[in-house]
Design a protein around this motif. Structure first.
Motif: not given
Length: 254
Positions: A36-59
């Motif tokens: 599970i990843l964490s993020s906040f604010g304007r960085q949230m979209k970046l983290t969500q985008a890179f979460a999808k590049r992991l072998p398994v998309a992470a929440p």
């Protein structure tokens, strides 16, 4: 059996796919962990985008480590995705440019306080917020060797020294709860965070020549491997430690 089979991990600080945090998340998944990843604010979209590049998309859960409401809500937010945690990775650091790049003497307290809160105090804040989900396990943070006064690092170096001290105190206080606290001290890597430090190139250019093993500044993989190893059960009696992944520079004279 993979190294992290069945482990459930919270990893902070995934903002690019070149970061230590991203590679640690990738390797952890490859070794059997649920991430599970964490993020906040304007960085949230970046983290969500890179979460999808992991072998398994992470929440991705919301967490600003300077926000008491976010810290108080962290356990409930993580519980939406898993029932507990076996490990947490602290990959959080920030300092205004006004306190780095040769500005040690001119830095003002307000900016220094920001650096210390985000880069040092958050190390305690994060694990305290996550602890209700943990019955033992591993806490791993990232540092840059605070033994020396490095060129241009200035108050961020002081913040890292505080982080390294905080790691020892957390090891003392969380050990009875079965939580191991360790840091990985990586050599300079050309990450987004590094590029934000004024004059950082003056510190990194000589590193490959000084390192007995050599040093590749373009990859975070070696440091990420150390993070994953410390999250595993292969270091059951190691806590309060700093593992250097720097090609050996920390052990060399000037």
């Amino acid at each position: 059996m993979a190294l992290l089979d069945g482990k459930k991990l919270l990893i902070t600080g995934v903002l690019t796919d070149s970061s230590i945090a991203f590679h640690a998340a990738r390797l952890a998944q490859e070794e059997g962990a649920e991430v599970i990843l964490s993020s906040f604010g304007r960085q949230m979209k970046l983290t969500q985008a890179f979460a999808k590049r992991l072998p398994v998309a992470a929440p991705v859960v919301e967490l600003d480590v300077t926000n008491e409401e976010d810290l108080a809500a962290l356990a409930d937010r993580v519980k939406e995705h898993t029932d507990g945690l076996d490990g947490v990775v602290h990959s959080i650091g920030f300092a205004p440019q006004s306190v780095m790049g040769g500005n040690f003497l001119s830095a003002e307290w307000g900016d220094v306080a920001t650096a210390l809160q985000i880069s040092t105090y958050s190390y305690k804040s994060l694990i305290e917020a996550a602890r209700p989900l943990m019955s033992g396990g591993a806490y791993v943070g990232l540092t840059f060797d605070a033994t020396f006064a490095w060129p241009v690092y200035d108050w961020m170096g002081v913040a890292k020294a505080g982080l390294e001290s905080a790691n020892r105190y957390l090891a003392r206080d969380l050990g009875p709860h079965g939580i191991r606290c360790n840091l990985v001290s990586a050599g300079p890597i050309r990450t987004t965070a590094a590029k934000s430090i004024p004059g950082f190139a003056t510190m990194e250019d000589a590193w490959p020549q000084r390192a007995p093993l050599g040093w590749d500044q373009t990859t975070a993989e070696p440091a990420a491997r150390a993070v994953v190893a410390l999250l595993s059960d292969w270091f059951p009696a190691t806590t309060g430690e700093i593992v250097h992944v720097d090609g050996g520079v920390h052990a060399m004279g000037q």
